[in-house]
Each structure stands twice: as structure tokens, then as C-alpha cells.
Scaffold this motif. Structure first.
Motif, PDB file in Angstrom:
ATOM      1  N   THR A  31      31.848 -20.459-102.267  1.00 15.86           N
ATOM      2  CA  THR A  31      32.854 -20.129-101.258  1.00 15.86           C
ATOM      3  C   THR A  31      32.480 -20.705 -99.902  1.00 15.86           C
ATOM      4  O   THR A  31      33.319 -21.270 -99.191  1.00 15.86           O
ATOM      5  CB  THR A  31      33.009 -18.594-101.136  1.00 15.86           C
ATOM      6  N   SER A 157      32.700 -22.783-113.382  1.00 19.97           N
ATOM      7  CA  SER A 157      32.966 -23.305-112.041  1.00 19.97           C
ATOM      8  C   SER A 157      31.759 -23.148-111.131  1.00 19.97           C
ATOM      9  O   SER A 157      31.673 -23.809-110.103  1.00 19.97           O
ATOM     10  CB  SER A 157      34.166 -22.581-111.424  1.00 19.97           C
ATOM     11  N   LYS A 181      36.729 -16.465-109.984  1.00 14.70           N
ATOM     12  CA  LYS A 181      36.523 -17.847-109.552  1.00 14.70           C
ATOM     13  C   LYS A 181      36.827 -17.933-108.066  1.00 14.70           C
ATOM     14  O   LYS A 181      37.922 -17.573-107.625  1.00 14.70           O
ATOM     15  CB  LYS A 181      37.410 -18.817-110.331  1.00 14.70           C
ATOM     16  N   PRO A 182      35.864 -18.402-107.263  1.00 13.54           N
ATOM     17  CA  PRO A 182      36.055 -18.412-105.810  1.00 13.54           C
ATOM     18  C   PRO A 182      36.915 -19.573-105.331  1.00 13.54           C
ATOM     19  O   PRO A 182      37.178 -20.531-106.062  1.00 13.54           O
ATOM     20  CB  PRO A 182      34.627 -18.542-105.274  1.00 13.54           C
ATOM     21  N   THR A 183      37.322 -19.476-104.079  1.00 13.18           N
ATOM     22  CA  THR A 183      38.001 -20.541-103.356  1.00 13.18           C
ATOM     23  C   THR A 183      37.177 -20.878-102.129  1.00 13.18           C
ATOM     24  O   THR A 183      36.735 -19.976-101.408  1.00 13.18           O
ATOM     25  CB  THR A 183      39.412 -20.105-102.921  1.00 13.18           C
ATOM     26  N   CYS A 184      36.930 -22.158-101.886  1.00  8.83           N
ATOM     27  CA  CYS A 184      36.126 -22.572-100.734  1.00  8.83           C
ATOM     28  C   CYS A 184      36.807 -22.180 -99.429  1.00  8.83           C
ATOM     29  O   CYS A 184      38.031 -22.262 -99.301  1.00  8.83           O
ATOM     30  CB  CYS A 184      35.915 -24.084-100.750  1.00  8.83           C
ATOM     31  N   ASP A 193      40.123 -20.902 -91.106  1.00 11.58           N
ATOM     32  CA  ASP A 193      40.786 -20.223 -92.213  1.00 11.58           C
ATOM     33  C   ASP A 193      41.138 -18.817 -91.766  1.00 11.58           C
ATOM     34  O   ASP A 193      40.418 -18.211 -90.960  1.00 11.58           O
ATOM     35  CB  ASP A 193      39.880 -20.170 -93.447  1.00 11.58           C
ATOM     36  N   SER A 417      42.881 -21.155-116.117  1.00  5.13           N
ATOM     37  CA  SER A 417      42.243 -21.745-114.934  1.00  5.13           C
ATOM     38  C   SER A 417      40.997 -20.989-114.495  1.00  5.13           C
ATOM     39  O   SER A 417      40.201 -21.507-113.711  1.00  5.13           O
ATOM     40  CB  SER A 417      43.237 -21.805-113.771  1.00  5.13           C
ATOM     41  N   SER A 422      36.677 -25.879-112.025  1.00  5.42           N
ATOM     42  CA  SER A 422      36.982 -26.373-110.682  1.00  5.42           C
ATOM     43  C   SER A 422      36.752 -25.294-109.627  1.00  5.42           C
ATOM     44  O   SER A 422      36.674 -24.104-109.943  1.00  5.42           O
ATOM     45  CB  SER A 422      38.437 -26.845-110.610  1.00  5.42           C
ATOM     46  N   ILE A 423      36.657 -25.730-108.370  1.00 11.73           N
ATOM     47  CA  ILE A 423      36.604 -24.825-107.225  1.00 11.73           C
ATOM     48  C   ILE A 423      37.710 -25.241-106.263  1.00 11.73           C
ATOM     49  O   ILE A 423      37.693 -26.359-105.730  1.00 11.73           O
ATOM     50  CB  ILE A 423      35.247 -24.875-106.500  1.00 11.73           C
ATOM     51  N   ALA A 424      38.680 -24.370-106.049  1.00  7.57           N
ATOM     52  CA  ALA A 424      39.822 -24.705-105.211  1.00  7.57           C
ATOM     53  C   ALA A 424      39.398 -24.927-103.764  1.00  7.57           C
ATOM     54  O   ALA A 424      38.537 -24.219-103.239  1.00  7.57           O
ATOM     55  CB  ALA A 424      40.861 -23.582-105.281  1.00  7.57           C
ATOM     56  N   SER A 425      40.005 -25.921-103.137  1.00 11.19           N
ATOM     57  CA  SER A 425      39.854 -26.241-101.714  1.00 11.19           C
ATOM     58  C   SER A 425      38.513 -26.870-101.351  1.00 11.19           C
ATOM     59  O   SER A 425      38.263 -27.128-100.170  1.00 11.19           O
ATOM     60  CB  SER A 425      40.083 -24.997-100.832  1.00 11.19           C
TER      61      SER A 425
END
Length: 509
Positions: A31, A157, A181-184, A193, A417, A422-425
Motif C-alpha cells: 500500500t 499479489s 488485496k491492497p491498493t497503492c 490521495d 481479481s 496485481s496491485i491497483a494504482s
């Protein structure tokens, strides 16, 4: 660090559930550190742990010399300990003196009451377990589990999102998968942000601050306000920008679930361990070890997995009963993937796959005989008999599942997903950080070290790139080729660091 600091509280709360704690740390790392998320995808072992291994003939034999000791416990390097490069994390270093988990159903002792303390080992609700592959377990393929393409993949991820764990009591191999699953996030600059919502912070407070007795609205969509809520001094108010995001993540992670597939070793009829051959055309870096080589451990089962093979629990809930594993239907993506699958392909590092295979052989004589070539039923995966590619795995009839439980599970399963690797962002935040770097050479070096030479080429071919960046990408690219590729560049930068040479001079020279 304040006694009420979130990191201290989470450590105290989860330290005996070593896998849960390490997974939460890695989720936060992904994250807060987009560069780590990108480099993780480029890890050589991870990139080479794929189905191309199935075409190699480098079959690894497991003998008694590969069996773990009786006092085995899973250990990994503690990468957060900046003061001690040799510091390790030992999963067996708990107050109970062993790694343990919530008991797998059905069990006469797995009924939990609200007054049971989850933070301490309780043999009525917990059982010993040993993690054997986690940090370097990259993805798992289930062959025969989907009639449309012959196999289904789930991918990690972040480190420890998926783990192989051996339960000696039931002589089983368990695949445990965190759904979270985290989001950056761009936490380096306030305001880049949006802050978490009050509901997200309330989820943390309900579980942690009030010891599960809070009833704050966890669906409150209002964003935390600037100023008093998260920008004031942490020691005085218990809030700051970064820690508020950390608290929000912890609340979501703790309230998320862990899904399990259990494979009884008595049901294994074939096994094979294949490793990527060592490249003898170049001198091996003395820093490399078995964690830097990829491998796949393949299991074939005789009978379809029973209904008691699939289970789920909450990482940590206000309702203690939710912390216990409960049976659930086949939760894997696809059409009854786990129920039909006959083969399981575990992709990771040589070290962790050998560790897993050795432990299985130590506690199950049948598996040991397979590795020795003495088990007649192991012919399906014996060297040189038939292909081990996905297409050669047949499918079980899911209607022949055994041990069907009358229990029901009515909560929705995670989308595919959750385990797509994957890691979003991550890329978006990485580019945002680079854009803030005023030194163009340092910006290009960060891009090179994080994303690799492919990113340098992309900059050189981008019509919207600045003339300065185009020139620097050409310069770095030429130096990369002249210096012997990635290995040469890393060695040059390492030598520059040791000699005190300026890194920019190292690139230009």
C-alpha cells in the motif's frame, strides 16, 4: 512509540498468529511503497516460476537428508530491521513455543465461545501447524478444474498472501489464501490521495480500541477532515496522515477472510518436484541461494476433494465464532475448480518447494516412497512416464465428492481479481512520485532500478517525453548494454556505493 500506536497494538494483538501478522505487514508495504510493488513483479524467481518449468527435465529427488528437523519452524528474513541484516522472523517463536492455527472442521473441539481469548494458544480451538512455503509461493494452478481451458490459476499479489502449511495431526497439506488485496496510496504527500472514511476508521476502532465492544458506524462515508482528525501530532491525539491510512488498512484486513483448500496426503497418488536448471554459462553470484531459483511442486490426487476440504475463517472478528474455520463450498474461481481438479501445481522458490516436499515425505511414508520410486501408484507423475502439462490432467466428477457437510455458507466469495497477482494504482503512484523528483538523472535511475530497462526504452520512444528525459534514457540504456545488462548495472552500482562514488557519475562514466 506510544502504547496506543496502531503498529504496537497490532503487533501485540496478532504476534502469535505469525502468518496473519506477516501478511498484514506485507499488505501495508504494498500500500505504502509502490516501488516495492513493481519490483516484486520483476523478481527473477517470480518471473521464472511459470508453466515453462513443466517442459524441463530437472526433476528433484527428495531423500531423508532433505527432511526438516523435528523442531522445524518457518523462518524468513526480517527486512524491516534496518539495524541487523541477519535478523530473522521465526513463525515458531510464539508464547506457545510453536506455530498454530484455528482448528480445521469437522472437529469436536472447534466450537468457539465469545469468552474464548483468541490471543493465546488454546488446544480446544487451536492446533499446531507448520508453514513451509509463503514468502516465495507465487501462484497455484488447478488442472482439470475448468472444462473451458483445462486449468485455473490463482496468484499472490503480495508475499504471504498464499501459503502452504502442513498439519501433522491430520497428515494434510493446507493452502491458505488471504482474500484481502491492497491498493497503492501516495502517502508521502498529504492531500495527494483522499483520507480514509470515518467508517473505515470505525472498523478499526470497533475491533481494536474497544476490544470488540464498539458499535461505531462502519458504513459512514464521510471523509476524515483535515486538521484535527489526522494532521495533528500523533503522540497527543493518536492520529496522523500515514497512521490513519494504516489503521484503515488494518481494520479492513482483520475483517477480511482466509480461504483454505486441504489435501489429505493419503489421497496423493503422484508427486513431482521440478526446478529451473542452474545457468552454468555465467558465474553464480555468491549472494544467490535456493530462494533465487524457481520450482514447481506437482501433486496428483486419487479421489476428488471432499466437502470438508474447503473452509473459511475471518482473520480477526468481533464475533469470536467467525475466527474459527467453518466449512464452505468450493470457493476457487471457475466452475467447481477444486472439486474437479486432479492436479495441483505450486509455483515458488526451490528452497520453499523442497522444504514442503521434504516435510510431506517425513510425515507420510507413502509420499516418501513416491520420491524414491517405490510406490506403484505414483506412475502418473514418475519421471519419463507421461507429460505433466495441464492438458494431461483429467477432471474428477464433482458429484462424487465425499464427506458432504450439511452446513451452509451464505456469504459471497471474493471475485477472481482477489488472486490475480496485481496491485491497483502501483504504476500510477510510482509515476506521480517520479514527477515530483526534480533531479532528472536521479529520476531516470529510480525508473531504471524499479521498472527495469523496458521502461527506459518506453521513455525513449514516447513522443510526449521531454528532450531531457529522452537524452538521459538513451544514456542510461547505452550504459546498461555496455555494462552487461541488469547484473552488470547492479554490480556497478554496488561497487560505487562501497567506494563512495557518486551514483550519477557511475551511470555516466
Amino acid at each position: 512509540m506510544s502504547l496506543m500506536h496502531p503498529q504496537r497494538i497490532i503487533t501485540q494483538m496478532m504476534v502469535d498468529k505469525m502468518l496473519d501478522f506477516q501478511a498484514s505487514r506485507e499488505a501495508w508495504r504494498m500500500t505504502a511503497e509502490p516501488m516495492t510493488a513493481i519490483v516484486w513483479q520483476r523478481l527473477t524467481t517470480k518471473r521464472e516460476a511459470n508453466e515453462a518449468l513443466l517442459d524441463t527435465d530437472n526433476v528433484i529427488t527428495i531423500t531423508s537428508r532433505d527432511y526438516p528437523a523435528s523442531n522445524y519452524s518457518y523462518v524468513v528474513d526480517d527486512e524491516d530491521d534496518d539495524e541487523d541484516d541477519d535478523a530473522i522472523i521465526d513463525f515458531g517463536d510464539t508464547r506457545a513455543g510453536q506455530e498454530y492455527t484455528d482448528r480445521h472442521p469437522p472437529s469436536p473441539h472447534n466450537v468457539q465461545r465469545k469468552d474464548m481469548d483468541q490471543s493465546k494458544f488454546n488446544p480446544s480451538i487451536h492446533s499446531p501447524i507448520n508453514t513451509t512455503a509463503s514468502k516465495y509461493l507465487f501462484y497455484v494452478a488447478f488442472a482439470g478444474g475448468d472444462v473451458s481451458n483445462g486449468h485455473v490459476d490463482i496468484k499472490a499479489s503480495y508475499r504471504h498472501q498464499m501459503s502452504l502449511r502442513i498439519d501433522e495431526e491430520s497428515c494434510s497439506l493446507n493452502l491458505d489464501c488471504f482474500e484481502y488485496k491492497p491498493t497503492c496510496l501516495d502517502i508521502l504527500i498529504d492531500g495527494e490521495d483522499p483520507p480514509p472514511t470515518r467508517g473505515e476508521e470505525n472498523a478499526y476502532d470497533n475491533l481494536i480500541i474497544t476490544a470488540g465492544r464498539g458499535n461505531f458506524d462502519e458504513n459512514d462515508p464521510e471523509l476524515l477532515e483535515e486538521g484535527e482528525d489526522y494532521r495533528a501530532d500523533w503522540v497527543q491525539t493518536g492520529r496522523d496522515f500515514t497512521m490513519t491510512h494504516y489503521k484503515a488498512l488494518c481494520g479492513k484486513f482483520l475483517n477480511s477472510r482466509v480461504f483454505r483448500v486441504r489435501i489429505a496426503l493419503s489421497n496423493v497418488k503422484g508427486i513431482r518436484l521440478i526446478a529451473k536448471p542452474v545457468d552454468t554459462s555465467r558465474p553464480r553470484d555468491p549472494r544467490e541461494n535456493d530462494s533465487d531459483l524457481s520450482a514447481v511442486l506437482i501433486l496428483e490426487i486419487a479421489d476428488p476433494l471432499g466437502q470438508d476440504s474447503f473452509a473459511v475463517r475471518t482473520v480477526r472478528s468481533r464475533r469470536n465464532n467467525d475466527d474459527a474455520f467453518s466449512l464452505c463450498p468450493d470457493w476457487l474461481p471457475g466452475d467447481d475448480t477444486g472439486s474437479k481438479a486432479t492436479r495441483f501445481y505450486f509455483y515458488g522458490s526451490v528452497r520453499e518447494m523442497k522444504q514442503t516436499a521434504g516435510y510431506m515425505a517425513r510425515i507420510c511414508p507413502k509420499v516418501a516412497r513416491m520420491f524414491e520410486g517405490k510406490e506403484s501408484n505414483s506412475l502418473a507423475l514418475a519421471p519419463g512416464v507421461i507429460s505433466v502439462d495441464y492438458a494431461s490432467a483429467r477432471s474428477h466428477n464433482s458429484n462424487s465428492m465425499v464427506g458432504v457437510s450439511s452446513s451452509t455458507y451464505d456469504k459471497p466469495f471474493p471475485p477472481p481479481s482477489a488472486w490475480d497477482g496485481s496491485i491497483a494504482s502501483a504504476r500510477e503512484i510510482f509515476e506521480r512520485i517520479l514527477a515530483r523528483e526534480e533531479n532528472p538523472m536521479k529520476r531516470m535511475m529510480l525508473r531504471m532500478m524499479t521498472s527495469g530497462p523496458e521502461d527506459i526504452v518506453a521513455i525513449n520512444q514516447d513522443p510526449n517525453a521531454s528532450p531531457e528525459d529522452v537524452m538521459l534514457s538513451s544514456l542510461v540504456g547505452r550504459q546498461f548494454l555496455r555494462g552487461g545488462g541488469t547484473d552488470g548495472m547492479l554490480n556497478a552500482l554496488g561497487n560505487a556505493r562501497e567506494s563512495g562514488q557518486d551514483l550519477e557519475e557511475c551511470i555516466i562514466s
